[in-house]
Scaffold this motif. Structure first.
Motif, PDB file in Angstrom:
ATOM      1  N   ALA A  99       0.986  -1.077  -0.148  1.00 19.39           N
ATOM      2  CA  ALA A  99       0.006  -0.186   0.006  1.00 19.39           C
ATOM      3  C   ALA A  99       0.901   1.060  -0.004  1.00 19.39           C
ATOM      4  O   ALA A  99       0.952   2.118   0.998  1.00 19.39           O
ATOM      5  N   THR A 100       1.593   1.520  -1.163  1.00 20.53           N
ATOM      6  CA  THR A 100       2.640   2.491  -1.376  1.00 20.53           C
ATOM      7  C   THR A 100       1.748   3.640  -1.645  1.00 20.53           C
ATOM      8  O   THR A 100       1.130   3.866  -2.845  1.00 20.53           O
ATOM      9  N   PRO A 101       1.956   4.677  -0.858  1.00 14.40           N
ATOM     10  CA  PRO A 101       0.760   5.912  -1.370  1.00 14.40           C
ATOM     11  C   PRO A 101       1.219   6.657  -2.569  1.00 14.40           C
ATOM     12  O   PRO A 101       0.250   6.908  -3.383  1.00 14.40           O
ATOM     13  N   GLU A 102       2.556   6.839  -2.866  1.00 12.66           N
ATOM     14  CA  GLU A 102       2.838   7.549  -4.181  1.00 12.66           C
ATOM     15  C   GLU A 102       2.482   6.456  -5.558  1.00 12.66           C
ATOM     16  O   GLU A 102       2.255   7.144  -6.503  1.00 12.66           O
ATOM     17  N   VAL A 103       2.636   5.377  -5.374  1.00  9.67           N
ATOM     18  CA  VAL A 103       2.224   4.496  -6.476  1.00  9.67           C
ATOM     19  C   VAL A 103       0.652   4.335  -6.509  1.00  9.67           C
ATOM     20  O   VAL A 103       0.054   4.415  -7.511  1.00  9.67           O
ATOM     21  N   MET A 104      -0.193   4.417  -5.330  1.00 10.32           N
ATOM     22  CA  MET A 104      -1.628   4.375  -5.444  1.00 10.32           C
ATOM     23  C   MET A 104      -2.168   5.880  -6.309  1.00 10.32           C
ATOM     24  O   MET A 104      -2.780   5.718  -6.809  1.00 10.32           O
ATOM     25  N   GLU A 105      -1.260   6.834  -5.696  1.00 12.79           N
ATOM     26  CA  GLU A 105      -1.692   8.042  -6.287  1.00 12.79           C
ATOM     27  C   GLU A 105      -1.611   8.250  -7.537  1.00 12.79           C
ATOM     28  O   GLU A 105      -2.393   8.873  -8.502  1.00 12.79           O
ATOM     29  N   ARG A 106      -0.417   7.513  -8.172  1.00  8.22           N
ATOM     30  CA  ARG A 106       0.092   7.748  -9.567  1.00  8.22           C
ATOM     31  C   ARG A 106      -1.090   6.914 -10.368  1.00  8.22           C
ATOM     32  O   ARG A 106      -1.425   7.097 -11.389  1.00  8.22           O
ATOM     33  N   ILE A 107      -1.353   5.788  -9.896  1.00  7.65           N
ATOM     34  CA  ILE A 107      -2.251   4.817 -10.624  1.00  7.65           C
ATOM     35  C   ILE A 107      -3.717   5.564 -10.768  1.00  7.65           C
ATOM     36  O   ILE A 107      -4.183   5.549 -11.661  1.00  7.65           O
ATOM     37  N   ARG A 108      -4.052   6.248  -9.573  1.00  7.43           N
ATOM     38  CA  ARG A 108      -5.482   6.883  -9.399  1.00  7.43           C
ATOM     39  C   ARG A 108      -5.489   8.087 -10.454  1.00  7.43           C
ATOM     40  O   ARG A 108      -6.387   8.218 -11.221  1.00  7.43           O
ATOM     41  N   THR A 109      -4.352   8.897 -10.355  1.00 10.23           N
ATOM     42  CA  THR A 109      -4.242  10.129 -11.520  1.00 10.23           C
ATOM     43  C   THR A 109      -4.292   9.703 -12.867  1.00 10.23           C
ATOM     44  O   THR A 109      -5.140  10.338 -13.521  1.00 10.23           O
ATOM     45  N   LEU A 110      -3.220   8.805 -13.161  1.00 11.84           N
ATOM     46  CA  LEU A 110      -3.463   8.336 -14.772  1.00 11.84           C
ATOM     47  C   LEU A 110      -4.561   7.749 -15.258  1.00 11.84           C
ATOM     48  O   LEU A 110      -5.034   8.055 -16.219  1.00 11.84           O
ATOM     49  N   SER A 111      -5.053   6.966 -14.253  1.00  8.08           N
ATOM     50  CA  SER A 111      -6.230   6.119 -14.736  1.00  8.08           C
ATOM     51  C   SER A 111      -7.419   7.048 -14.869  1.00  8.08           C
ATOM     52  O   SER A 111      -8.400   6.966 -15.995  1.00  8.08           O
ATOM     53  N   GLN A 112      -7.630   7.826 -13.923  1.00  3.74           N
ATOM     54  CA  GLN A 112      -8.961   8.607 -14.084  1.00  3.74           C
ATOM     55  C   GLN A 112      -8.920   9.760 -15.080  1.00  3.74           C
ATOM     56  O   GLN A 112      -9.843  10.080 -15.711  1.00  3.74           O
ATOM     57  N   ALA A 113      -7.426  10.415 -15.248  1.00  3.73           N
ATOM     58  CA  ALA A 113      -7.498  11.100 -16.064  1.00  3.73           C
ATOM     59  C   ALA A 113      -7.723  10.565 -17.603  1.00  3.73           C
ATOM     60  O   ALA A 113      -8.161  11.292 -18.567  1.00  3.73           O
ATOM     61  N   ALA A 114      -7.205   9.409 -17.853  1.00  4.69           N
ATOM     62  CA  ALA A 114      -7.532   8.839 -19.084  1.00  4.69           C
ATOM     63  C   ALA A 114      -8.894   8.368 -19.420  1.00  4.69           C
ATOM     64  O   ALA A 114      -9.338   8.402 -20.630  1.00  4.69           O
TER      65      ALA A 114
END
Length: 245
Positions: A99-114
């Motif tokens: 549960a790595t915060p920076e990885v989770m945020e990156r996934i959330r940001t890239l996925s929702q933007a797409a």
């Protein structure tokens, strides 16, 4: 089984090789691909129930499970709950222990933007994050993902799928030592040299917590070794699935 916001095209380079030896069933999770859009947050019990329902509907009493990322997470949860229905496990850059915060945020940001703006540029950026070599992202792969993300209602569905990137929700769904110990069948944990989700040590630690697991690393691949190094992946998996015990 592909990863979070992934779809079965992630295994397009593996199905033919595996189908030479097995009946292969490639499917999308609820909210993913062309399945019914998610109307509420989906957590691990939802994905496990969906897999159980799929096997029931197809009349499959017992199956080997191969899952990447979220797919590996689901496979372990399923195997722990239904050992009598599980053969061997192939866990490919599996989730469920980190549960790595920076990885989770990156996934959330890239996925929702797409999903909000399924342009070729945003889709390609999302997919390139997964790869060791950005050139591995083909135009066809981008076009397939654009078609899926452009479906009416998919952006709202994406928000429900991304609940696992919320720290509190993720914590309550993580794999426990008891669940890993309950996976009594043979398991193959595959990690890579360039996985953006976490270090190879995470995969090794997972393998060490299961009674009958081995650990392998595929070089020159990111989160999708089955795509970037398909020949190596296919040979490794077929050897594991067909070896005598």
């Amino acid at each position: 089984m592909a990863g979070t916001i992934g779809h079965l095209e992630a295994y397009a380079r593996n199905i033919a090789a595996l189908a030479g030896h097995f009946r292969v069933i490639a499917y999308d999770y609820p909210g993913h691909g062309y399945t019914t859009l998610a109307e509420a947050d989906l957590e691990l019990p939802d994905y496990v129930a969906h897999l159980r329902g799929l096997l029931d509907a197809l009349g499959v009493d017992r199956a080997h499970l191969s899952g990447e990322s979220l797919g590996g997470w689901v496979a372990v949860k399923f195997a722990a709950e239904y050992p009598e229905r599980t053969g061997r496990l192939v866990l490919n850059t599996p989730g469920g222990t980190m549960a790595t915060p920076e990885v989770m945020e990156r996934i959330r940001t890239l996925s929702q933007a797409a999903a909000d703006d399924p342009s070729p540029e945003r889709i390609r950026t999302r997919l390139e994050w997964l790869m060791a070599d950005p050139a591995s992202v083909t135009d066809e792969l981008v076009d397939i993902r654009r078609t899926i993300y452009a479906r009416p209602g998919f952006a709202a569905s994406m928000r429900a799928l991304l609940c696992l990137q919320d720290a509190e929700i993720r914590r309550r769904n993580l794999l426990t030592d008891a669940e890993l110990a309950a996976v009594t069948g043979p398991a193959l944990v595959i990690w890579t040299s360039d996985d953006p989700s976490g270090p190879a040590a995470a995969g090794l630690a997972m393998a060490e917590r299961m009674p009958d697991a081995r650990f392998e690393v595929i070089k020159d691949a990111g989160h999708w070794p089955q795509w970037e190094q398909a020949e190596t992946f296919n040979a490794m998996v077929l050897e594991f699935l067909t070896e005598a015990r």
